[in-house]
Enzyme design. Structure first.
Site, PDB file in Angstrom:
ATOM      1  N   ASN A 129      29.454  71.163   7.148  1.00  0.00           N
ATOM      2  CA  ASN A 129      29.820  70.999   8.561  1.00  0.00           C
ATOM      3  C   ASN A 129      30.627  69.729   8.823  1.00  0.00           C
ATOM      4  O   ASN A 129      31.541  69.724   9.649  1.00  0.00           O
ATOM      5  CB  ASN A 129      28.586  71.070   9.466  1.00  0.00           C
ATOM      6  CG  ASN A 129      27.582  69.972   9.201  1.00  0.00           C
ATOM      7  OD1 ASN A 129      27.400  69.543   8.058  1.00  0.00           O
ATOM      8  ND2 ASN A 129      26.909  69.514  10.242  1.00  0.00           N
ATOM      9  N   GLY A 205      21.497  68.983   5.055  1.00  0.00           N
ATOM     10  CA  GLY A 205      21.592  70.431   5.129  1.00  0.00           C
ATOM     11  C   GLY A 205      20.402  71.014   5.869  1.00  0.00           C
ATOM     12  O   GLY A 205      19.779  70.343   6.705  1.00  0.00           O
ATOM     13  N   SER A 206      20.061  72.233   5.549  1.00  0.00           N
ATOM     14  CA  SER A 206      18.994  72.924   6.269  1.00  0.00           C
ATOM     15  C   SER A 206      17.622  72.365   5.894  1.00  0.00           C
ATOM     16  O   SER A 206      17.423  71.827   4.799  1.00  0.00           O
ATOM     17  CB  SER A 206      19.026  74.423   5.952  1.00  0.00           C
ATOM     18  OG  SER A 206      18.591  74.662   4.632  1.00  0.00           O
ATOM     19  N   GLY A 210      16.073  71.430   2.209  1.00  0.00           N
ATOM     20  CA  GLY A 210      15.603  70.054   2.074  1.00  0.00           C
ATOM     21  C   GLY A 210      14.176  69.974   1.563  1.00  0.00           C
ATOM     22  O   GLY A 210      13.844  69.115   0.742  1.00  0.00           O
ATOM     23  N   GLU A 227      18.601  64.452   5.589  1.00  0.00           N
ATOM     24  CA  GLU A 227      19.055  64.613   6.976  1.00  0.00           C
ATOM     25  C   GLU A 227      19.159  66.106   7.193  1.00  0.00           C
ATOM     26  O   GLU A 227      20.027  66.767   6.625  1.00  0.00           O
ATOM     27  CB  GLU A 227      20.393  63.897   7.195  1.00  0.00           C
ATOM     28  CG  GLU A 227      20.722  63.680   8.666  1.00  0.00           C
ATOM     29  CD  GLU A 227      21.494  64.826   9.283  1.00  0.00           C
ATOM     30  OE1 GLU A 227      20.831  65.678   9.963  1.00  0.00           O
ATOM     31  OE2 GLU A 227      22.700  64.910   9.100  1.00  0.00           O
ATOM     32  N   CYS A 261      24.156  69.065  13.548  1.00  0.00           N
ATOM     33  CA  CYS A 261      22.701  68.901  13.685  1.00  0.00           C
ATOM     34  C   CYS A 261      22.323  68.185  14.971  1.00  0.00           C
ATOM     35  O   CYS A 261      21.196  68.322  15.450  1.00  0.00           O
ATOM     36  CB  CYS A 261      22.143  68.131  12.490  1.00  0.00           C
ATOM     37  SG  CYS A 261      22.377  68.960  10.917  1.00  0.00           S
TER      38      CYS A 261
END
Length: 451
Positions: A129, A205-206, A210, A227, A261
C-alpha cells in the site's frame, strides 16, 4: 517470475525474478559480512553516506514517483510525496548515527556505562500500500544504527524497492549492505523470518500474517516490530467547526484509495449535527476525482488488484443506503468513494478493516458514547477528534485506545514522531527520535575503580 500489473490498466509493466529460500540464505551470508564492516565504520562516515543516499533519492524523485504510479496505482502527487519521504527519512536517520548515545549510570565502587550496539542483519517485509515510505521507516534507522538490511517488498510492488537498492550503490553505500529480494511471502518471506542470522524482522501488513510472523520469531526469540491493521475513528462533536471537519473527511479515508491502515473509516458524528454533517458530506464525496493516477487532477486512483477489489465489494451490499461517488468503467481495479449509513455499530463494515474507499457513519449521543464506539474494535492504530473544547480533546485522546491521535486534523504520520498501534494494530514503535534504538542491543559495562 513475479508479474507486476498496472492497477489502472491491468497491463503487465514488468516481470521480476522471485527469490527462493536459497537466494535468501546467500543474501544473508553476504549481509552478515557487509554489516560487520559497516558497524566498524565511523558514525560520521555512516552519516555522510546516508546523506548522500538521501541526495541521490532526491535527484530521482520524479523517476521513483512514476514507478510508483505504474506499479501501485498511486496518484502522482502521492507518489512524489512518498519518494520525498524516503529522502527525508534518510536525512533524519543520518543525524542519529552520530548521536546514538549510551548512558552513564551512578554505581558505587566504579563507573557504569551503557553502549548501544547494532543487532546485525535486519529483515524488512514491506507492504504494497505504501511501498517506498514504509520500507524506508525501517531501512533508514536500521542502517544508521550500524545494521545491514534485507528488504522483501510485496509481490505486487517490487519496482521502487529495486530502484532504491540501485540508488544506494550509486550513492556509495557498501555492496550487500542494503539488498532487495522480491519474492512470495511463503517462500522468501518465511526464509527471511526463519533464518538464524537475521536478528530482527520488521513487518507491515495484515494482522493475521503478522501473528504468524510473530509466532515464528518467538520460536527463535527473535525481535519483531509489527505495524498491522486499523479501523480508525473520525470523531466529530457538535461543537466542532463542522465545515472544516466535512472538508477534511473525504481524503481521510479515500487517500490511496482507502488502502491505508490509518484511514478514518468509522465516522462517528454527534447526533445533534448528524443530519447536517451528511448533507454537507454528500457533495464533497460526489466531487472527488477518480481516474488516471498519472493525471495531476486525479484525487483517487484504483485499488491494487482484482483480489482487493472483490474484497471491498464484499462489504457493500447492492442498494445499501449511503453516499457514492463515481469511478471509471473498463479495465482497472476501480471502486467508487462510498459512505455507508444506517448500519448497526457491530456490522462487519463498521468493525472490520476493509482496506478500500469505504467508510461508515455512526451517530453518538455524548462523550462517553463516542469513546465507547471508538474503542469498539479490535484495532487501535489511529484516529481523529474534532472539537473546539481543548479539555474534551485531551480527555478523549486519553480515553481512545490508539497509538496515534490527531485533533482537528487527520495527520497521523510524521517521520520525526513515534508511530505504532495498540492491541491488534501492532507491536513496537517506528519513526521519531527513538527509531534507531529499536535496532540496537543495550550492553552494560561496569568498571571497578576500587584499589
Amino acid at each position: 517470475m513475479l508479474k507486476v500489473l498496472n492497477p489502472a490498466t491491468e497491463e503487465v509493466v514488468a516481470t521480476v525474478p522471485a527469490a527462493t529460500a536459497a537466494d535468501v540464505d546467500r543474501a544473508v551470508v553476504r549481509a552478515v559480512a557487509a554489516q560487520r564492516r559497516w558497524a566498524a565504520t565511523a558514525p560520521a562516515d555512516r552519516a555522510r553516506l546516508l546523506r548522500r543516499f538521501a541526495a541521490t533519492v532526491d535527484a530521482h524523485i520524479e523517476e521513483l514517483a512514476l514507478l510508483e504510479v505504474r506499479e501501485a496505482g498511486h496518484t502522482l502527487g502521492n507518489a512524489r510525496w512518498e519518494a520525498g519521504n524516503v529522502r527525508d527519512l534518510l536525512d533524519y536517520a543520518a543525524g542519529g548515527a552520530e548521536r546514538l548515545n549510551g548512558r552513564q549510570i551512578p554505581a558505587p565502587g566504579g563507573l557504569d556505562v551503557t553502549i548501544l550496539e547494532p543487532l546485525g542483519v535486519i529483515g524488512v517485509i514491506a507492504p504494497w500500500n505504501f511501498p517506498m515510505p514504509i520500507a524506508g521507516w525501517a531501512t533508514a534507522p536500521a542502517l544508521a544504527a550500524g545494521n545491514a538490511v534485507i528488504l522483501k517488498p510485496a509481490e505486487t510492488t517490487p519496482l521502487t524497492a529495486l530502484r532504491l537498492a540501485e540508488l544506494a550503490l550509486e550513492a556509495g553505500l557498501p555492496e550487500d549492505l542494503f539488498q532487495v529480494l522480491p519474492g512470495e511471502g511463503p517462500v522468501a518471506g518465511d526464509a527471511l523470518v526463519e533464518h538464524p542470522d537475521v536478528a530482527k524482522i520488521v513487518f507491515t501488513g495484515s494482522t493475521g500474517v503478522g501473528k504468524r510472523i510473530m509466532a515464528k520469531c518467538a520460536e527463535r526469540v527473535k525481535r519483531v516490530t509489527l505495524e498491522l491493521g486499523g479501523k480508525s475513528p473520525n470523531i466529530v462533536f457538535a461543537d466542532a467547526d463542522l465545515e472544516a471537519a466535512v472538508a477534511a473527511t473525504p481524503m481521510s479515508f479515500l487517500d490511496n484509495s482507502g488502502q491505508d491502515c490509518c484511514a478514518r473509516t468509522r465516522i462517528l458524528v454527534q447526533r445533534d449535527v448528524h443530519d447536517r454533517f451528511l448533507a454537507l458530506l454528500a457533495p464533497a464525496i460526489e466531487s472527488v476525482v477518480v481516474g488516471d493516477p498519472s493525471d495531476e487532477k486525479t484525487q483517487m486512483g484504483p485499488l491494487i488488484s482484482r483480489t482487493q477489489l472483490e474484497r471491498v465489494r464484499g462489504y457493500v451490499d447492492e442498494g445499501a443506503p449511503g453516499i457514492r461517488g463515481t469511478a471509471p468503467a473498463g479495465p482497472g481495479f476501480w471502486f467508487p468513494p462510498t459512505v455507508l449509513t444506517g448500519l448497526a455499530p457491530d456490522a462487519p463494515a463498521a468493525v472490520e478493516e476493509i482496506f478500500g474507499p469505504v467508510a461508515v457513519v455512526l451517530p453518538f449521543d455524548d462523550e462517553a458514547d463516542a469513546v465507547r464506539l471508538a474503542n469498539a474494535t479490535e484495532y487501535g492504530l489511529s484516529g481523529s477528534i474534532w472539537t473546539r473544547d481543548v479539555g474534551r480533546a485531551l480527555r478523549v485522546s486519553q480515553a481512545v485506545r490508539a497509538g496515534n491521535l490527531s485533533v482537528n486534523t487527520h495527520s497521523s504520520v510524521r517521520y520525526w514522531t513515534p508511530f505504532g498501534g495498540y492491541r491488534q494494530s501492532g507491536l513496537g514503535r517506528e519513526l521519531g527520535p527513538d527509531a534507531l534504538t529499536a535496532f540496537t542491543e543495550t550492553k552494560n559495562v561496569f568498571i571497578s575503580t576500587e584499589a
